[in-house]
Scaffold this motif. Structure first.
Motif, PDB file in Angstrom:
ATOM      1  N   GLU A 123      47.235  48.436  40.566  1.00 48.80           N
ATOM      2  CA  GLU A 123      45.974  48.104  41.214  1.00 48.80           C
ATOM      3  C   GLU A 123      45.218  49.374  41.604  1.00 48.80           C
ATOM      4  OE1 GLU A 123      47.098  45.557  44.440  1.00 48.80           O
ATOM      5  OE2 GLU A 123      47.685  43.931  43.089  1.00 48.80           O
ATOM      6  N   LYS A 124      45.937  50.366  42.077  1.00 52.02           N
ATOM      7  CA  LYS A 124      45.291  51.624  42.455  1.00 52.02           C
ATOM      8  C   LYS A 124      44.673  52.307  41.239  1.00 52.02           C
ATOM      9  CE  LYS A 124      45.675  55.680  45.254  1.00 52.02           C
ATOM     10  NZ  LYS A 124      46.169  56.068  46.538  1.00 52.02           N
ATOM     11  N   LEU A 125      45.380  52.320  40.114  1.00 51.65           N
ATOM     12  CA  LEU A 125      44.853  52.942  38.905  1.00 51.65           C
ATOM     13  C   LEU A 125      43.597  52.229  38.404  1.00 51.65           C
ATOM     14  CD1 LEU A 125      48.166  53.741  37.005  1.00 51.65           C
ATOM     15  CD2 LEU A 125      46.596  55.370  38.073  1.00 51.65           C
ATOM     16  N   VAL A 126      43.593  50.913  38.457  1.00 55.16           N
ATOM     17  CA  VAL A 126      42.407  50.152  38.044  1.00 55.16           C
ATOM     18  C   VAL A 126      41.258  50.428  39.002  1.00 55.16           C
ATOM     19  CG1 VAL A 126      41.452  47.814  37.819  1.00 55.16           C
ATOM     20  CG2 VAL A 126      43.655  48.375  36.777  1.00 55.16           C
ATOM     21  N   LEU A 127      41.533  50.486  40.278  1.00 51.26           N
ATOM     22  CA  LEU A 127      40.490  50.771  41.273  1.00 51.26           C
ATOM     23  C   LEU A 127      39.885  52.162  41.056  1.00 51.26           C
ATOM     24  CD1 LEU A 127      39.153  49.405  43.716  1.00 51.26           C
ATOM     25  CD2 LEU A 127      40.857  50.514  45.148  1.00 51.26           C
TER      26      LEU A 127
ATOM     27  N   ARG B  60      38.407  46.775  28.342  1.00 51.84           N
ATOM     28  CA  ARG B  60      39.322  47.631  27.585  1.00 51.84           C
ATOM     29  C   ARG B  60      39.589  48.940  28.331  1.00 51.84           C
ATOM     30  NH1 ARG B  60      39.028  49.005  21.182  1.00 51.84           N
ATOM     31  NH2 ARG B  60      41.040  50.032  21.114  1.00 51.84           N
ATOM     32  N   VAL B  61      38.559  49.492  28.965  1.00 53.23           N
ATOM     33  CA  VAL B  61      38.726  50.717  29.753  1.00 53.23           C
ATOM     34  C   VAL B  61      39.723  50.467  30.879  1.00 53.23           C
ATOM     35  CG1 VAL B  61      37.557  52.300  31.336  1.00 53.23           C
ATOM     36  CG2 VAL B  61      36.453  51.630  29.206  1.00 53.23           C
ATOM     37  N   LEU B  62      39.570  49.339  31.560  1.00 54.72           N
ATOM     38  CA  LEU B  62      40.471  49.031  32.673  1.00 54.72           C
ATOM     39  C   LEU B  62      41.889  48.769  32.186  1.00 54.72           C
ATOM     40  CD1 LEU B  62      38.192  46.777  34.888  1.00 54.72           C
ATOM     41  CD2 LEU B  62      38.701  49.213  35.148  1.00 54.72           C
ATOM     42  N   ARG B  63      42.027  48.091  31.045  1.00 56.92           N
ATOM     43  CA  ARG B  63      43.373  47.831  30.528  1.00 56.92           C
ATOM     44  C   ARG B  63      44.071  49.124  30.133  1.00 56.92           C
ATOM     45  NH1 ARG B  63      41.756  44.131  26.245  1.00 56.92           N
ATOM     46  NH2 ARG B  63      43.573  44.955  25.169  1.00 56.92           N
ATOM     47  N   HIS B  64      43.323  50.105  29.624  1.00 60.76           N
ATOM     48  CA  HIS B  64      43.914  51.391  29.251  1.00 60.76           C
ATOM     49  C   HIS B  64      44.231  52.250  30.465  1.00 60.76           C
ATOM     50  CE1 HIS B  64      43.671  50.626  25.093  1.00 60.76           C
ATOM     51  NE2 HIS B  64      42.377  50.811  24.947  1.00 60.76           N
TER      52      HIS B  64
ATOM     53  N   GLU C 252      47.373  40.417  32.505  1.00 60.48           N
ATOM     54  CA  GLU C 252      47.793  41.346  33.559  1.00 60.48           C
ATOM     55  C   GLU C 252      46.576  41.935  34.274  1.00 60.48           C
ATOM     56  OE1 GLU C 252      51.993  43.072  31.746  1.00 60.48           O
ATOM     57  OE2 GLU C 252      50.089  43.893  31.011  1.00 60.48           O
ATOM     58  N   LEU C 253      45.536  42.280  33.502  1.00 55.55           N
ATOM     59  CA  LEU C 253      44.316  42.808  34.115  1.00 55.55           C
ATOM     60  C   LEU C 253      43.666  41.759  35.014  1.00 55.55           C
ATOM     61  CD1 LEU C 253      42.151  44.948  34.530  1.00 55.55           C
ATOM     62  CD2 LEU C 253      41.035  44.099  32.450  1.00 55.55           C
ATOM     63  N   ASP C 254      43.613  40.526  34.548  1.00 55.93           N
ATOM     64  CA  ASP C 254      43.042  39.456  35.377  1.00 55.93           C
ATOM     65  C   ASP C 254      43.800  39.318  36.694  1.00 55.93           C
ATOM     66  OD1 ASP C 254      41.113  38.923  33.469  1.00 55.93           O
ATOM     67  OD2 ASP C 254      42.153  37.160  32.648  1.00 55.93           O
ATOM     68  N   ALA C 255      45.121  39.432  36.641  1.00 55.81           N
ATOM     69  CA  ALA C 255      45.930  39.332  37.862  1.00 55.81           C
ATOM     70  C   ALA C 255      45.644  40.498  38.807  1.00 55.81           C
ATOM     71  CB  ALA C 255      47.416  39.280  37.504  1.00 55.81           C
TER      72      ALA C 255
ATOM     73  N   GLU D  11      40.459  41.713  44.443  1.00 53.67           N
ATOM     74  CA  GLU D  11      39.417  40.902  45.084  1.00 53.67           C
ATOM     75  C   GLU D  11      39.961  40.215  46.339  1.00 53.67           C
ATOM     76  OE1 GLU D  11      36.323  37.302  43.988  1.00 53.67           O
ATOM     77  OE2 GLU D  11      37.553  38.156  42.402  1.00 53.67           O
ATOM     78  N   ARG D  12      41.155  39.673  46.250  1.00 55.89           N
ATOM     79  CA  ARG D  12      41.783  38.998  47.391  1.00 55.89           C
ATOM     80  C   ARG D  12      42.014  39.973  48.547  1.00 55.89           C
ATOM     81  NH1 ARG D  12      45.004  36.633  44.345  1.00 55.89           N
ATOM     82  NH2 ARG D  12      46.683  38.151  44.352  1.00 55.89           N
ATOM     83  N   GLN D  13      42.339  41.231  48.229  1.00 50.99           N
ATOM     84  CA  GLN D  13      42.571  42.241  49.256  1.00 50.99           C
ATOM     85  C   GLN D  13      41.270  42.807  49.830  1.00 50.99           C
ATOM     86  OE1 GLN D  13      45.756  45.186  48.229  1.00 50.99           O
ATOM     87  NE2 GLN D  13      45.829  43.969  46.343  1.00 50.99           N
ATOM     88  N   GLY D  14      40.134  42.464  49.221  1.00 54.33           N
ATOM     89  CA  GLY D  14      38.849  42.907  49.741  1.00 54.33           C
ATOM     90  C   GLY D  14      38.330  44.223  49.183  1.00 54.33           C
TER      91      GLY D  14
END
Length: 110
Positions: A17-21, A42-46, A55-58, A64-67
């Motif tokens: 989650e941190k890497l995607v953020l 695709r950028v976020l998945r990489h 996995e990306l959707d999760a 989003e749930r964490q704000g």
């Protein structure tokens, strides 16, 4: 760089989650609004070693749930038009979506 610093200092539930953020925060410089990321999935998945779309959707749902993020809907405005162009011209990197990073509304530590 305020957005990237915010993402770097954030404390989401998992390292993925941190890497995607952080990847989302790095893309905010392309928009006139500091906390708005228009990013292809695709950028976020990489960002996390080729995660699957599920996995990306999760990860996005958890952020989003964490704000940390909020989906940004602007189908008829400039952001929506930009997303439409990106989906046509760079479809291989999409689908493209916009997310507001909740910099001022979310504490960076727990």
């Amino acid at each position: 760089m305020k957005t990237v610093e915010w993402a770097w200092n954030s404390d989401p539930d998992t390292p993925d989650e941190k890497l995607v953020l952080i990847a989302m925060a790095r893309d905010t410089y392309r928009t006139p609004l500091e906390a708005l990321a228009i990013v292809g999935s695709r950028v976020l998945r990489h960002a996390v070693c080729d995660m699957t779309p599920a996995e990306l959707d999760a990860v996005l749902a958890s952020l989003e749930r964490q704000g940390y993020i909020t989906p940004y809907e602007d189908t008829d405005g400039p952001v929506g038009r930009r997303i439409g162009i990106l989906n046509r011209e760079h479809a291989q990197e999409g689908p493209w979506k916009a997310w507001r990073l909740n910099i001022n509304g979310k504490e960076t530590g727990r």
